[in-house]
Motif scaffolding. Structure first.
Motif, short mmCIF file in Angstrom:
data_model
loop_
_atom_site.label_atom_id
_atom_site.label_comp_id
_atom_site.label_asym_id
_atom_site.label_seq_id
_atom_site.Cartn_x
_atom_site.Cartn_y
_atom_site.Cartn_z
N LEU A 1 0.83 -1.21 0.00
CA LEU A 1 0.00 0.00 0.00
C LEU A 1 0.87 1.26 0.00
O LEU A 1 0.57 2.24 -0.68
N LEU A 2 1.95 1.21 0.76
CA LEU A 2 2.87 2.35 0.86
C LEU A 2 3.48 2.69 -0.50
O LEU A 2 3.55 3.84 -0.90
N ILE A 3 3.88 1.65 -1.22
CA ILE A 3 4.46 1.84 -2.56
C ILE A 3 3.41 2.42 -3.50
O ILE A 3 3.68 3.34 -4.27
N PHE A 4 2.21 1.91 -3.37
CA PHE A 4 1.08 2.38 -4.18
C PHE A 4 0.83 3.87 -3.95
O PHE A 4 0.70 4.65 -4.89
N LEU B 1 3.54 6.03 -5.47
CA LEU B 1 3.36 6.13 -6.92
C LEU B 1 2.31 7.18 -7.28
O LEU B 1 2.51 7.99 -8.18
N ILE B 2 1.22 7.18 -6.54
CA ILE B 2 0.16 8.16 -6.77
C ILE B 2 0.70 9.57 -6.51
O ILE B 2 0.49 10.49 -7.30
N PHE C 1 3.83 10.72 -6.62
CA PHE C 1 4.76 11.19 -7.64
C PHE C 1 4.05 11.41 -8.98
O PHE C 1 4.38 12.34 -9.71
N GLY C 2 3.07 10.60 -9.25
CA GLY C 2 2.27 10.77 -10.46
C GLY C 2 1.55 12.10 -10.45
O GLY C 2 1.56 12.84 -11.43
N PHE C 3 1.01 12.42 -9.32
CA PHE C 3 0.28 13.68 -9.15
C PHE C 3 1.21 14.87 -9.28
O PHE C 3 0.89 15.87 -9.91
N ARG C 4 2.41 14.74 -8.70
CA ARG C 4 3.40 15.82 -8.76
C ARG C 4 3.83 16.09 -10.20
O ARG C 4 3.98 17.22 -10.61
N MET C 5 4.03 15.02 -10.95
CA MET C 5 4.45 15.16 -12.35
C MET C 5 3.34 15.82 -13.17
O MET C 5 3.59 16.66 -14.00
#
Ligand SMILES: [Zn+2]
Length: 89
Positions: free
Chosen positions: A3-6, A9-10, A12-16
């Motif tokens: 869950l932490l990895i998930f 990912l969300i 960093f995806g949002f930041r990009m």
């Protein structure tokens, strides 16, 4: 742990996605709408007005002004302004 990895990912995806929006200048109005929900500091001094044609809220300093029947109207774009005038004919 998965869950932490998930979540990371969300995040960093949002930041990009966010930095991508800031780089694209031509979708200025869309970025502003999104910034309004996020509450970006520095934009809070903007007076928000509503486009009477498409019902979108946007900063008054970006508005297309029209004096109609003694009332000041503000439009998000020249197109909305023209369409509004057309619809009132
Ligand atoms: Zn509009």
């Amino acid at each position: 742990m998965k869950l932490l990895i998930f979540l990371a990912l969300i995040y960093f995806g949002f930041r990009m996605l966010k930095s991508g929006l800031q780089r694209t200048g031509h979708i200025k109005n869309n970025a502003r709408k999104k910034a309004g929900y996020g509450g970006v500091a520095g934009e809070i001094d903007d007076v928000m007005v509503q486009d009477p044609f498409c019902k979108v809220y946007f900063p008054k300093r970006d508005a297309y002004h029209l004096k109609y029947g003694g009332t000041d109207l503000y439009f998000c774009s020249e197109e909305c302004k023209n369409k509004f005038v057309e619809s009132k004919k």
